[in-house]
Design a protein around this motif. Structure first.
Motif, PDB file in Angstrom:
ATOM      1  N   GLN A 163     -48.898 -40.360-140.999  1.00 54.38           N
ATOM      2  CA  GLN A 163     -50.008 -39.422-141.252  1.00 54.38           C
ATOM      3  C   GLN A 163     -49.508 -38.115-141.856  1.00 54.38           C
ATOM      4  OE1 GLN A 163     -51.839 -39.356-137.351  1.00 54.38           O
ATOM      5  NE2 GLN A 163     -52.196 -41.564-137.473  1.00 54.38           N
ATOM      6  N   LYS A 167     -50.497 -36.667-145.571  1.00 59.91           N
ATOM      7  CA  LYS A 167     -51.077 -35.318-145.720  1.00 59.91           C
ATOM      8  C   LYS A 167     -50.254 -34.457-146.659  1.00 59.91           C
ATOM      9  CE  LYS A 167     -52.138 -34.644-141.170  1.00 59.91           C
ATOM     10  NZ  LYS A 167     -52.573 -33.947-139.965  1.00 59.91           N
ATOM     11  N   PHE A 190     -54.196 -44.546-139.191  1.00 59.78           N
ATOM     12  CA  PHE A 190     -54.714 -43.602-140.187  1.00 59.78           C
ATOM     13  C   PHE A 190     -55.623 -42.522-139.593  1.00 59.78           C
ATOM     14  CE2 PHE A 190     -53.893 -47.499-142.798  1.00 59.78           C
ATOM     15  CZ  PHE A 190     -52.788 -46.979-143.456  1.00 59.78           C
ATOM     16  N   LEU A 193     -56.111 -37.729-140.718  1.00 57.16           N
ATOM     17  CA  LEU A 193     -55.633 -37.449-142.083  1.00 57.16           C
ATOM     18  C   LEU A 193     -56.181 -36.125-142.579  1.00 57.16           C
ATOM     19  CD1 LEU A 193     -55.634 -40.968-143.771  1.00 57.16           C
ATOM     20  CD2 LEU A 193     -53.728 -39.678-142.811  1.00 57.16           C
TER      21      LEU A 193
END
Ligand SMILES: NC(=O)c1ccc[n+]([C@@H]2O[C@H](COP(=O)([O-])OP(=O)(O)OC[C@H]3O[C@@H](n4cnc5c(N)ncnc54)[C@H](OP(=O)(O)O)[C@@H]3O)[C@@H](O)[C@H]2O)c1
Length: 220
Positions: A163, A167, A190, A193
């Motif tokens: 993650q 990002k 996920f 995010l």
């Protein structure tokens, strides 16, 4: 033969220099472990189902440099051999390291592992250790991993690390071993995010037994 779709590889042997990719078993509803993971159940409640495909096929795959033997489909065996050949280093979060007890001393892929953590476990720091503990951030860990991976991939996990990579725009490929199960709860790959939609390009689909290996390029 594996079903191949629009392979997007840069070199003849399938590698792209310094690329960062995931490599995790995930349920159809997006979990990489069941709920309540811990020392007694490293993959959480029901999470062992995510690994069942390693023994669901009729083709033997012996992981070089280890005593691990998997029974998988022929196409999965080929895929696992390619993964081993093209992975040069790994970056993992400290929880996975702790839950697996450092994979018993060495990661099955037998490559250097950079463990991102806020505190270094001194008993794992010794000359020749396959583990490097990185406490100055994920980007530093990725830089160090890329330096040793050379023209091979850097694999990253688990959820928290993936993650952060997404990002920060640091992930090039999402590879998942999609397991044919709905876990319902657990560690979500996920989550968090916190961004808008991220476009992906499907580059490969390999149908195995009890698993479908999916690869996507992250469009940046
Ligand atoms: N399905 C699969 O293929 C697969 C594979 C591997 C693991 N798993 C599962 O994944 C779960 C673990 O994943 P997870 O996402 O919870 O944890 P993780 O990514 O393995 O580790 C998270 C930890 O890494 C450290 N960390 C992360 N980012 C950091 C940063 N920027 N700076 C410093 N330290 C940082 C922190 O540890 P400290 O606070 O201690 O420093 C954090 O608590 C387990 O359930 C495991 O069984 C599944």
């Amino acid at each position: 033969m594996p079903e191949l779709r629009a392979a997007n590889f840069g070199a003849d042997d399938g590698t792209i220099m310094g690329n960062v990719r995931t490599g995790l078993s995930v349920s159809l509803d997006g979990f990489i472990a069941g709920p309540n993971d811990g020392p007694e159940a490293p993959m959480g409640v029901g999470g062992e189902k995510l690994l069942a495909w390693y023994s669901a096929g009729d083709t033997e795959y012996r992981l070089p440099g280890s005593d691990m033997v998997f029974m998988v489909s022929a196409q999965t065996a080929e895929y696992l051999a390619e993964t081993r050949r093209t992975t040069g280093a790994l970056v993992f979060g400290r929880r996975t390291f702790d839950l697996t007890h450092g994979w018993g001393g060495k990661h099955p892929l037998d490559v250097p592992v950079f463990v991102v953590t806020r505190s270094v476990p001194q008993d794992w720091v010794y000359e020749g250790s396959p583990f490097t503990f990185v406490s100055d951030g994920l980007e530093s860990a990725l830089d160090q991993a890329k330096a040793v991976a050379g023209d091979k991939y850097v694999g990253v996990g688990a959820a928290g690390i993936v993650q952060q990579c997404i990002k920060a725009g640091l992930l090039d490929e999402i590879h998942v071993d999609l397991v044919h199960v709905l876990l319902g709860d657990g560690v979500s790959l996920f989550d968090h995010l916190g961004t808008g939609p991220i476009d992906l390009q499907s580059t490969r689909v390999i149908d195995g037994t009890g698993v479908t290996h999916l690869t996507f390029r992250v469009i940046k």
